[in-house]
Design an enzyme around this catalytic site. Structure first.
Site, PDB file in Angstrom:
ATOM      1  N   HIS A 143       0.767  -1.184  -0.124  1.00 47.37           N
ATOM      2  CA  HIS A 143       0.121  -0.019  -0.034  1.00 47.37           C
ATOM      3  C   HIS A 143       0.886   1.094  -0.065  1.00 47.37           C
ATOM      4  O   HIS A 143       0.690   2.365  -0.764  1.00 47.37           O
ATOM      5  CB  HIS A 143      -0.943   0.160   1.172  1.00 47.37           C
ATOM      6  CG  HIS A 143      -1.696   1.289   1.405  1.00 47.37           C
ATOM      7  ND1 HIS A 143      -3.031   1.399   1.225  1.00 47.37           N
ATOM      8  CD2 HIS A 143      -1.119   2.516   1.954  1.00 47.37           C
ATOM      9  CE1 HIS A 143      -3.296   2.735   1.353  1.00 47.37           C
ATOM     10  NE2 HIS A 143      -2.361   3.223   1.988  1.00 47.37           N
ATOM     11  N   GLU A 144       1.663   1.400   0.884  1.00 49.59           N
ATOM     12  CA  GLU A 144       2.615   2.516   1.196  1.00 49.59           C
ATOM     13  C   GLU A 144       3.573   2.707  -0.201  1.00 49.59           C
ATOM     14  O   GLU A 144       3.786   3.618  -0.722  1.00 49.59           O
ATOM     15  CB  GLU A 144       3.744   2.506   2.255  1.00 49.59           C
ATOM     16  CG  GLU A 144       2.449   2.488   3.577  1.00 49.59           C
ATOM     17  CD  GLU A 144       1.727   3.872   3.499  1.00 49.59           C
ATOM     18  OE1 GLU A 144       2.045   4.793   2.915  1.00 49.59           O
ATOM     19  OE2 GLU A 144       0.895   3.758   4.343  1.00 49.59           O
ATOM     20  N   HIS A 195       1.671   4.253  -2.960  1.00 52.17           N
ATOM     21  CA  HIS A 195       1.663   5.675  -3.145  1.00 52.17           C
ATOM     22  C   HIS A 195       3.017   6.303  -3.876  1.00 52.17           C
ATOM     23  O   HIS A 195       2.638   7.410  -4.410  1.00 52.17           O
ATOM     24  CB  HIS A 195       1.791   6.302  -1.374  1.00 52.17           C
ATOM     25  CG  HIS A 195       0.418   6.294  -0.788  1.00 52.17           C
ATOM     26  ND1 HIS A 195      -0.559   6.729  -1.475  1.00 52.17           N
ATOM     27  CD2 HIS A 195       0.079   5.775   0.364  1.00 52.17           C
ATOM     28  CE1 HIS A 195      -1.746   6.464  -0.403  1.00 52.17           C
ATOM     29  NE2 HIS A 195      -1.240   6.030   0.489  1.00 52.17           N
ATOM     30  N   TYR A 229      -4.051  14.725  -2.754  1.00 54.52           N
ATOM     31  CA  TYR A 229      -4.402  14.311  -1.684  1.00 54.52           C
ATOM     32  C   TYR A 229      -5.514  15.098  -0.421  1.00 54.52           C
ATOM     33  O   TYR A 229      -5.392  15.436   0.483  1.00 54.52           O
ATOM     34  CB  TYR A 229      -2.853  14.147  -0.674  1.00 54.52           C
ATOM     35  CG  TYR A 229      -3.314  12.867   0.178  1.00 54.52           C
ATOM     36  CD1 TYR A 229      -3.378  11.506  -0.361  1.00 54.52           C
ATOM     37  CD2 TYR A 229      -3.054  13.077   1.531  1.00 54.52           C
ATOM     38  CE1 TYR A 229      -3.545  10.569   0.589  1.00 54.52           C
ATOM     39  CE2 TYR A 229      -3.119  11.824   2.466  1.00 54.52           C
ATOM     40  CZ  TYR A 229      -3.393  10.697   1.939  1.00 54.52           C
ATOM     41  OH  TYR A 229      -3.394   9.720   2.836  1.00 54.52           O
ATOM     42  N   GLU A 254      -5.720   6.815  -2.015  1.00 55.51           N
ATOM     43  CA  GLU A 254      -5.716   5.897  -1.058  1.00 55.51           C
ATOM     44  C   GLU A 254      -6.470   4.519  -1.536  1.00 55.51           C
ATOM     45  O   GLU A 254      -5.904   3.606  -1.083  1.00 55.51           O
ATOM     46  CB  GLU A 254      -6.623   6.436   0.215  1.00 55.51           C
ATOM     47  CG  GLU A 254      -5.901   7.261   1.351  1.00 55.51           C
ATOM     48  CD  GLU A 254      -4.602   6.697   1.646  1.00 55.51           C
ATOM     49  OE1 GLU A 254      -4.792   5.448   2.013  1.00 55.51           O
ATOM     50  OE2 GLU A 254      -3.652   7.512   2.009  1.00 55.51           O
ATOM     51  N   ASP A 311      -9.243  14.571   7.950  1.00 59.17           N
ATOM     52  CA  ASP A 311      -8.527  13.684   7.401  1.00 59.17           C
ATOM     53  C   ASP A 311      -8.295  13.982   5.873  1.00 59.17           C
ATOM     54  O   ASP A 311      -8.742  13.056   4.760  1.00 59.17           O
ATOM     55  CB  ASP A 311      -9.110  12.194   7.334  1.00 59.17           C
ATOM     56  CG  ASP A 311      -8.683  10.874   6.793  1.00 59.17           C
ATOM     57  OD1 ASP A 311      -7.149  11.099   6.427  1.00 59.17           O
ATOM     58  OD2 ASP A 311      -9.010  10.084   6.203  1.00 59.17           O
ATOM     59  N   HIS A 371      -9.240   8.416   3.800  1.00 62.88           N
ATOM     60  CA  HIS A 371      -9.443   7.329   4.216  1.00 62.88           C
ATOM     61  C   HIS A 371     -10.454   6.649   4.314  1.00 62.88           C
ATOM     62  O   HIS A 371     -10.657   5.326   4.680  1.00 62.88           O
ATOM     63  CB  HIS A 371      -8.371   7.126   5.677  1.00 62.88           C
ATOM     64  CG  HIS A 371      -6.836   7.226   5.504  1.00 62.88           C
ATOM     65  ND1 HIS A 371      -6.365   8.717   5.530  1.00 62.88           N
ATOM     66  CD2 HIS A 371      -6.093   6.502   5.182  1.00 62.88           C
ATOM     67  CE1 HIS A 371      -5.001   8.369   5.539  1.00 62.88           C
ATOM     68  NE2 HIS A 371      -4.837   7.209   5.140  1.00 62.88           N
TER      69      HIS A 371
END
Length: 357
Positions: free
Chosen positions: A175-176, A179, A190, A199, A272, A277
């Site tokens: 996942h990271e 990005h 974002y 995300e 957020d 998210h």
């Protein structure tokens, strides 16, 4: 480079701020202490990322040189529970596993991510040009997060009360790093729906990396993001569910998973970054529906369509859900024609309430 005028690195964490906010208000100091420290550290790192974006990153001489085309160049560092990055080198490319399981999991996760993008999508590392993959483990003390800071991966060990070691879940690593792929391609803003797409794309490829590693079909997969991260005291199974958004956890301390599965329950919030998210549950669910309708390995058709959209050059930085959905139909038609793939993607977006022309 990105097709959208130069990449702008952002600070992206796997645990959303609203979750840490909730934990920071708990009565138990074993819960609120680490949560508050994590929030402060995340705020600092986020500010540093913004400053770096404005003034430019300093030259780094300790990192590995670009690898030979088609081969990974992984380096895992150990922060020793400090916050200076990258930390001390713990394992480099081709070196044998050591005694630290966290280091070994990070190394393996970097490799799994590299292999999926190379073998299935023909992409040489996250930038497409063999970028070395760096990760730091044992970051800070009781740090309840993992993040991509525009240059590398960073993993906390968790507090042992709510979260466990963040290298446990390979989909978190994927996942990271995804990005980073977005950073070098569509460069999605974002915030709001474009941030939720940012995300969601990371969740999609994180899930695909997990399935690829395990050799699972779409039907066999659990479609959970972060399974294994929650400590035994928590009532829940993961951070998010692509199969059933809103059901990953329901806990007295952690709260209830707020993700919607359809546009009927879209959450409008200023927190957020506009709910990036939270509302990512909607495109997440669309991908799950498309992938399971098509069956087989999800990276082969549904994943290919999503990758084509991310890297095709037509996805605007401020894209909304309907823009992304429309491009998935175009990509499905271009690659597969008027067949099962186009039908599956069309119906998936219809079921989550995202309109397409």
């Amino acid at each position: 480079m990105t097709t959208n005028g130069g990449h702008r690195p952002v600070f992206c964490t796997i645990v959303p701020p609203h979750v840490l906010d909730r934990l920071s208000q708990a009565e138990d100091p074993l819960v609120h202490g680490p949560a508050r420290r994590t929030l402060r550290r995340d705020a600092y790192e986020r500010t540093q990322r913004r400053l770096t974006t404005v003034v430019g990153a300093p030259a780094v001489t300790t990192r590995a040189a670009p690898a030979e085309p088609g081969t990974p160049q992984r380096t895992v560092y150990d922060a020793g529970h400090g916050t200076d990055l990258p930390g001390e080198k713990a394992r480099g490319e081709g070196e044998e596993p050591g005694q630290d399981a966290t280091v070994n999991r990070a190394y393996a996760g970097l490799g799994a991510t590299f292999q999926l993008f190379l073998k299935e999508f023909g992409r040489d590392s996250i930038d497409g040009s063999g970028l070395p993959l760096d990760a730091t483990v044992h970051y800070d003390r009781d740090y309840n997060n993992a993040f991509w800071n525009g240059e590398q991966m960073v993993f906390g060990d968790g507090d042992g009360e709510i979260f466990l070691d963040f290298t446990i879940a390979v989909d978190v690593i994927g996942h990271e790093l995804a990005h980073g792929v977005t950073q070098y391609t569509a460069n999605l803003d974002y915030f709001g729906q474009s941030g939720a797409l940012n995300e969601s794309v990371s969740d999609v490829f994180g899930a695909l990396i997990k399935q690829y590693t395990l050799g699972q079909t779409a039907e066999e997969a659990d479609w959970l993001i972060g399974a294994g991260l929650l400590a035994p005291r928590v009532t829940g199974v993961a951070l998010r569910s692509m199969k059933e958004p809103g059901t990953a956890y329901d806990d007295d301390v952690l709260g209830k998973d707020p993700q919607p599965a359809t546009m009927d329950d879209y959450v409008r919030t200023g927190r957020d970054n506009g709910g990036v998210h939270i509302n990512s549950g909607i495109p997440n669910h669309a991908f799950y529906l498309a992938a399971t309708t098509l069956g087989g390995h999800a990276w082969e058709r549904a994943g290919q369509i999503w990758y084509d959209v991310l890297t095709g050059g037509e996805l605007d930085q401020d894209a909304q859900f309907t823009d992304f959905a429309t491009l998935t139909l175009k990509a499905a038609r271009a690659r597969y024609g008027e067949g099962a793939e186009l039908n599956a993607v069309t119906k998936a977006w219809e079921r989550v309430g995202v309109r397409t022309p």
